[in-house]
Design a protein around this motif. Structure first.
Motif, PDB file in Angstrom:
ATOM      1  N   ALA A 170     -38.366 -11.878   5.777  1.00 51.44           N
ATOM      2  CA  ALA A 170     -39.236 -11.238   6.763  1.00 51.44           C
ATOM      3  C   ALA A 170     -40.278 -10.347   6.100  1.00 51.44           C
ATOM      4  O   ALA A 170     -41.439 -10.295   6.511  1.00 51.44           O
ATOM      5  N   ALA A 171     -39.868  -9.632   5.047  1.00 53.27           N
ATOM      6  CA  ALA A 171     -40.806  -8.744   4.355  1.00 53.27           C
ATOM      7  C   ALA A 171     -41.902  -9.534   3.654  1.00 53.27           C
ATOM      8  O   ALA A 171     -43.072  -9.120   3.629  1.00 53.27           O
ATOM      9  N   ALA A 172     -41.556 -10.681   3.068  1.00 52.43           N
ATOM     10  CA  ALA A 172     -42.541 -11.475   2.330  1.00 52.43           C
ATOM     11  C   ALA A 172     -43.620 -12.027   3.244  1.00 52.43           C
ATOM     12  O   ALA A 172     -44.770 -12.208   2.817  1.00 52.43           O
ATOM     13  N   GLN A 173     -43.283 -12.289   4.487  1.00 49.65           N
ATOM     14  CA  GLN A 173     -44.262 -12.858   5.413  1.00 49.65           C
ATOM     15  C   GLN A 173     -45.301 -11.853   5.866  1.00 49.65           C
ATOM     16  O   GLN A 173     -46.374 -12.245   6.332  1.00 49.65           O
ATOM     17  N   LEU A 174     -45.020 -10.541   5.710  1.00 48.37           N
ATOM     18  CA  LEU A 174     -45.927  -9.513   6.231  1.00 48.37           C
ATOM     19  C   LEU A 174     -47.023  -9.110   5.241  1.00 48.37           C
ATOM     20  O   LEU A 174     -47.986  -8.456   5.639  1.00 48.37           O
TER      21      LEU A 174
ATOM     22  N   ALA B 264     -39.462 -19.702  -1.652  1.00 49.28           N
ATOM     23  CA  ALA B 264     -40.715 -20.321  -2.085  1.00 49.28           C
ATOM     24  C   ALA B 264     -41.670 -20.600  -0.927  1.00 49.28           C
ATOM     25  O   ALA B 264     -42.883 -20.371  -1.062  1.00 49.28           O
ATOM     26  N   PRO B 265     -41.197 -21.073   0.237  1.00 49.84           N
ATOM     27  CA  PRO B 265     -42.147 -21.290   1.342  1.00 49.84           C
ATOM     28  C   PRO B 265     -42.821 -20.004   1.814  1.00 49.84           C
ATOM     29  O   PRO B 265     -44.019 -19.997   2.123  1.00 49.84           O
TER      30      PRO B 265
ATOM     31  N   LEU C  82     -43.333 -17.309  -0.017  1.00 42.32           N
ATOM     32  CA  LEU C  82     -44.128 -16.720  -1.106  1.00 42.32           C
ATOM     33  C   LEU C  82     -45.275 -17.615  -1.543  1.00 42.32           C
ATOM     34  O   LEU C  82     -46.025 -17.234  -2.453  1.00 42.32           O
ATOM     35  N   ARG C  83     -45.446 -18.754  -0.926  1.00 44.22           N
ATOM     36  CA  ARG C  83     -46.508 -19.666  -1.331  1.00 44.22           C
ATOM     37  C   ARG C  83     -47.885 -19.028  -1.069  1.00 44.22           C
ATOM     38  O   ARG C  83     -48.148 -18.500   0.004  1.00 44.22           O
ATOM     39  N   GLY C  84     -48.739 -19.051  -2.089  1.00 48.17           N
ATOM     40  CA  GLY C  84     -50.086 -18.516  -1.967  1.00 48.17           C
ATOM     41  C   GLY C  84     -50.188 -17.009  -2.107  1.00 48.17           C
ATOM     42  O   GLY C  84     -51.291 -16.452  -2.052  1.00 48.17           O
ATOM     43  N   LYS C  85     -49.081 -16.348  -2.288  1.00 51.36           N
ATOM     44  CA  LYS C  85     -49.103 -14.884  -2.393  1.00 51.36           C
ATOM     45  C   LYS C  85     -49.184 -14.445  -3.865  1.00 51.36           C
ATOM     46  O   LYS C  85     -48.890 -15.216  -4.783  1.00 51.36           O
ATOM     47  N   VAL C  86     -49.588 -13.202  -4.060  1.00 53.19           N
ATOM     48  CA  VAL C  86     -49.669 -12.622  -5.402  1.00 53.19           C
ATOM     49  C   VAL C  86     -48.353 -11.910  -5.688  1.00 53.19           C
ATOM     50  O   VAL C  86     -47.979 -10.978  -4.959  1.00 53.19           O
ATOM     51  N   LEU C  87     -47.666 -12.335  -6.733  1.00 56.56           N
ATOM     52  CA  LEU C  87     -46.395 -11.726  -7.128  1.00 56.56           C
ATOM     53  C   LEU C  87     -46.622 -10.895  -8.385  1.00 56.56           C
ATOM     54  O   LEU C  87     -47.079 -11.416  -9.408  1.00 56.56           O
ATOM     55  N   VAL C  88     -46.310  -9.621  -8.314  1.00 54.93           N
ATOM     56  CA  VAL C  88     -46.485  -8.716  -9.454  1.00 54.93           C
ATOM     57  C   VAL C  88     -45.119  -8.507 -10.098  1.00 54.93           C
ATOM     58  O   VAL C  88     -44.230  -7.894  -9.498  1.00 54.93           O
ATOM     59  N   ASP C  89     -44.968  -9.042 -11.297  1.00 55.63           N
ATOM     60  CA  ASP C  89     -43.703  -8.913 -12.020  1.00 55.63           C
ATOM     61  C   ASP C  89     -43.725  -7.638 -12.852  1.00 55.63           C
ATOM     62  O   ASP C  89     -44.561  -7.481 -13.745  1.00 55.63           O
TER      63      ASP C  89
ATOM     64  N   SER D 129     -47.101 -19.731  -6.049  1.00 57.44           N
ATOM     65  CA  SER D 129     -47.590 -18.349  -6.001  1.00 57.44           C
ATOM     66  C   SER D 129     -48.443 -18.046  -7.221  1.00 57.44           C
ATOM     67  O   SER D 129     -48.520 -18.838  -8.167  1.00 57.44           O
ATOM     68  N   ASN D 130     -49.095 -16.901  -7.201  1.00 57.09           N
ATOM     69  CA  ASN D 130     -49.915 -16.432  -8.333  1.00 57.09           C
ATOM     70  C   ASN D 130     -49.231 -15.213  -8.948  1.00 57.09           C
ATOM     71  O   ASN D 130     -49.264 -14.123  -8.374  1.00 57.09           O
ATOM     72  N   VAL D 131     -48.604 -15.403 -10.097  1.00 55.61           N
ATOM     73  CA  VAL D 131     -47.838 -14.335 -10.748  1.00 55.61           C
ATOM     74  C   VAL D 131     -48.754 -13.538 -11.666  1.00 55.61           C
ATOM     75  O   VAL D 131     -49.524 -14.108 -12.446  1.00 55.61           O
TER      76      VAL D 131
END
Length: 480
Positions: free
Chosen positions: A81-85, A105-106, A108-115, A140-142
């Protein structure tokens, strides 16, 4: 007909009236919502910093109802739920817990992930954490970022030592999004390129004083060498030849000889690479050829060498101040006084000795004062307030003056002892004579570089002039 016209006019005016706002009222900008996976120390500190900077924060947790205290104003829900917002998600969890992200993965698709993760030691995994995360969620874009900051730095805001945020990633747009967020938090962003640089960024927090290793090794080596050298000359020699046990002098007297020796040598090592670099430029006739790697490394650690030298100088001053309260010194003074009283004799005042000792102490105080000035000016808070010319004047001009005073202080200490054979125990020179070699060479070479004919050529080279080679002239002639 009139009724229909009035109703039509009212319909045309009504939308315009709805859009009007009272004067002085501004429409509040929509708060951007960011997501954080992980409710540990770093995740909570990052969320608090984001809230203070005007962002909205939603936490993703596997236990939304029992995840501990979170910053006021933040939301918490399950990961999906948090990832969709939010379009930007901070991954503040350890690599060994990344497996559950594959099921998201569905979302987070297309989102920016900051590791922001780090490892406990180098080469723990075959690939970097950020590269593994990108392979785990290819849609995603890491971006690797914020891993060089501590929770304390995020809570208290950027300061001199931790105001920089390194980042890397394969998507320019994703890096720009993360860079804008870091800038809004008050940090300076340094882009290190593609995601292949993630391993370098992950190894960065694991380094322990990388710039201090060579200076510390030099300081340790010099300290050990001169300690055992003086131990043999002073303590062991007295025990073997004179049957005297003066081992108690190791704690103060011997240490107070080692500290100034190491300090003077390390101070001269700060300025020796600059002299060597000038000689190389004169020899090559250009400033555009790289220095050898060992010289580059040496020049990069001059600040650390100087600070360690200042530390040894401080120890020398402290050890010198406790000399009058030592039992050994008080015993010798009282024994000498009683002996003179019994023998009814006095010692005549020696003006030469008085001049030498006063000059020795005065020059030492001046040298230590300049020493402290060099150390203070090297602090980032002070050096940032100085112009380049001011900083160069202090570190170069006053630096060589400090080296001169400290070297002269040592020469006054030795005075004419080098002429007395009794000071060459087991045919070895005293420690202070050995420590004078390097600073004396540095000062002599610097004086030679200051000669007008030499200084003129060196200045021209540093302004871009190059000495032409005979081969180049012959080639030019053939070509023309």
């Amino acid at each position: 007909m009139s009724t229909d016209r009035l109703s039509s006019l009212s319909k045309e005016v009504k939308p315009e009236n709805v859009m009007l706002c009272p004067l002085g009222m501004a429409v509040a900008p929509e708060q951007k919502l960011l997501c954080i996976f992980g409710t540990g120390d770093l995740g909570r500190s990052l969320g608090q910093r984001l809230l203070q900077s005007g962002y909205g924060v939603v936490y993703g947790s596997r236990r939304p109802h029992s995840c501990g205290p979170l910053p006021p104003g933040a939301q918490v829900m399950n990961h999906a739920a948090a990832a969709q917002l939010a379009s930007l998600v901070f991954i503040c969890i350890h690599r060994e817990h990344y497996n559950f992200l594959e099921m998201l993965a569905p979302q987070l698709r297309g989102k920016v992930l900051v590791d922001v993760s780090n490892n406990m030691k180098k080469n723990l995994y075959p690939e970097a954490n950020a590269e593994y995360l990108q392979r785990l969620i290819p849609g995603s874009n890491v971006v690797k970022a914020f891993n060089t900051l501590s929770a304390w730095a995020l809570q208290n805001g950027p300061s001199d030592a931790n105001r920089q945020v390194y980042l890397c990633g394969n998507s320019a747009e994703a890096k720009q999004t993360v860079a804008e967020t870091a800038t809004k938090l008050g940090f300076t962003v340094l882009d290190r390129g593609s995601l292949s640089a993630a391993r370098e960024l992950e190894d960065f927090p694991l380094q322990l004083f990388p710039e201090w290793r060579l200076p510390l090794r030099i300081a340790f080596g010099l300290t050990v060498f001169f300690f055992f050298y003086l131990l043999i000359r002073d303590v062991i020699y007295a025990y073997v030849n004179e049957k005297k046990d003066i081992s108690f002098r190791i704690m103060v007297s011997l240490a107070n000889k080692v500290f100034p020796i190491v300090s003077l040598i390390m101070l001269s090592l700060c300025y020796l690479p600059g002299v060597i670099a000038a000689v190389l430029q004169l020899y090559r006739g250009t400033k555009y050829k790289r220095f050898p790697n060992w010289l580059d490394r040496w020049m990069l650690c001059r600040k650390q060498l100087g600070l360690l030298a200042l530390g040894f100088a401080f120890l020398h001053v402290l050890y010198t101040l406790i000399i009058p309260i030592r039992y050994y010194v008080r015993f010798r003074i009282s024994a000498s006084t009683i002996s003179q009283i019994k023998e009814n004799r006095t010692t005549e005042f020696d003006t030469t000795t008085a001049w030498r000792t006063d000059s020795y102490y005065a020059v030492g105080i001046l040298g230590f004062g300049l020493y402290v000035l060099l150390g203070i000016s090297s602090l980032p808070s002070v050096s940032n307030a100085l112009s380049w010319r001011e900083f160069n004047f202090i570190q170069s001009k006053l630096g060589y003056l400090t080296l001169f005073f400290c070297t002269f202080h040592t020469y006054l200490y030795g005075w004419n002892k080098f002429l007395r054979p009794s000071y060459y125990k087991w045919y070895t020179p005293p420690g202070y004579m050995l420590c004078l070699v390097v600073p004396s060479v540095v000062l002599v070479l610097k004086l030679l570089l200051l000669l007008p004919c030499v200084d003129r050529s060196l200045t021209r080279i540093r302004k871009g002039w190059e000495r032409s080679e005979p081969d180049d002239d012959s080639k030019r002639t053939l070509l023309t």
